[in-house]
Design a protein around this motif. Sequence first.
Motif, PDB file in Angstrom:
ATOM      1  N   LEU A 213     -46.491  43.947  26.600  1.00 41.61           N
ATOM      2  CA  LEU A 213     -46.698  42.581  26.116  1.00 41.61           C
ATOM      3  C   LEU A 213     -45.826  41.545  26.830  1.00 41.61           C
ATOM      4  O   LEU A 213     -46.289  40.436  27.117  1.00 41.61           O
ATOM      5  CB  LEU A 213     -46.451  42.547  24.601  1.00 41.61           C
TER       6      LEU A 213
ATOM      7  N   ALA B  81     -47.718  38.202  27.960  1.00 42.53           N
ATOM      8  CA  ALA B  81     -47.759  37.222  26.856  1.00 42.53           C
ATOM      9  C   ALA B  81     -48.182  35.829  27.331  1.00 42.53           C
ATOM     10  O   ALA B  81     -49.021  35.170  26.707  1.00 42.53           O
ATOM     11  CB  ALA B  81     -46.409  37.179  26.154  1.00 42.53           C
TER      12      ALA B  81
ATOM     13  N   LYS C 252     -51.545  33.836  26.164  1.00 37.65           N
ATOM     14  CA  LYS C 252     -51.452  32.569  25.436  1.00 37.65           C
ATOM     15  C   LYS C 252     -52.273  31.499  26.169  1.00 37.65           C
ATOM     16  O   LYS C 252     -53.057  30.760  25.567  1.00 37.65           O
ATOM     17  CB  LYS C 252     -49.974  32.162  25.325  1.00 37.65           C
TER      18      LYS C 252
ATOM     19  N   ALA D  36     -43.145  37.084  23.115  1.00 40.51           N
ATOM     20  CA  ALA D  36     -44.395  36.616  22.485  1.00 40.51           C
ATOM     21  C   ALA D  36     -44.114  35.394  21.613  1.00 40.51           C
ATOM     22  O   ALA D  36     -44.875  34.415  21.615  1.00 40.51           O
ATOM     23  CB  ALA D  36     -45.018  37.739  21.659  1.00 40.51           C
TER      24      ALA D  36
ATOM     25  N   GLU E  51     -43.544  32.329  23.632  1.00 42.24           N
ATOM     26  CA  GLU E  51     -44.797  31.815  24.209  1.00 42.24           C
ATOM     27  C   GLU E  51     -45.684  31.161  23.147  1.00 42.24           C
ATOM     28  O   GLU E  51     -46.748  30.644  23.446  1.00 42.24           O
ATOM     29  CB  GLU E  51     -45.584  32.932  24.898  1.00 42.24           C
TER      30      GLU E  51
END
Length: 352
Positions: free
Chosen positions: A123, A127, A131, A170, A173
């Motif tokens: 991830l 990320a 996004k 994450a 972001e």
Amino acid sequence: MMKVIPIVSGRTAAAHFAGGPLVDTRARGMHDLRISVTDRCNFRCVYCMPRETFGADHPFLPYSAILSFEEITRLARIFVGLGVQKIRLTGGEPLVRRQLHRLVAMLAELGVEITLTTNGSLLAKQARLLKQAGLHRVTVSLDSLDDATFRAMNDADFPVARVLEAIDVAAAEGLTPVKINMVVKRGVNDDDIVRMAEHWRGTGHILRYIEYMDVGSSNGWRMDDVIPSAEVVRRISARWPLEPVDANYTGEVAERWRYVDGAGEIGVISSVTQAFCATCTRMRLSTEGSLFTCLFAESGHDLKALLRGGASDDGIRNEIAAVWQRRADRYSEIRTEQTAKLRKVEMSYIGG
Ligand code: SAM
């Protein structure tokens, strides 16, 4: 009023769906679609893809058998037309599917909420792209903060620190609120219940405790291994009092609790001890395009054959509507140690 005109389609008795609210035999609407984008995973979580079953020689699906991004998007558009409001990408591990952000961008055009469930291992790197492509939120699975316990549970020797780092990335972001899923198995990671609460309290992330379920046929599930959510809530409340919170919407999977001291909320998912079949609005699209109306189903409905056989959007739409109108699933309400032994489809294949 919805009109249903039975026609014989060859494979199943399809129906002409003429609009109106689409409900199943128990008056449940269809709102959530989970899409398994791959049956592969880089973890071998002992409760999901045990190595004895998913070893080096396991026959994962060949590329030609799995739906392309274009096929997934075409189906997703039809589902949205039938009332789906939320799409969750899952697997297997969805981030092992190459260029997943391209699929997210295609689905984002449908104007519904797009979320992703991941083990977090890939991830941090993806990320930002996800996004930018239009992903709204992520749920990250994390069963323990103890490195040895976590490595043993993922059975891939993957360290906790890298998942924690991915959660930070994450969140930075904007894939928020980040939800964190912890499957609780008695005697394996129940020592982590309070430790996890302590770690995530006050962060704005939402920790959710999941009762260990008898998904698939390979995890050797026993009722004795399940820690009921009520016990989870009791253990946390003894340290930081909790109070119940109303659901965000009807059919929400997690029951919400908040810390009385204002440090945020947790969720508990009690599929075993407090079945929520009565409000289940979910369906699942498997990696190879079969439609499942229950996580505990034994078989699905082949939509790939329709897609690749030249069916029109209307034809596919009618087939999906007919499947939903016939739906009567209520597995968690009738679960016993005996039903747990049925040959149910694996979660990694239909999507968790
Ligand atoms: N690989 C991704 C991940 O790890 O989140 C997505 C797929 S995984 C099947 C989806 C979720 O199902 C994870 O949170 C996982 O912990 C949960 N899960 C898998 N097997 C389970 C079981 N037997 N009981 C309860 N939850 C389970």
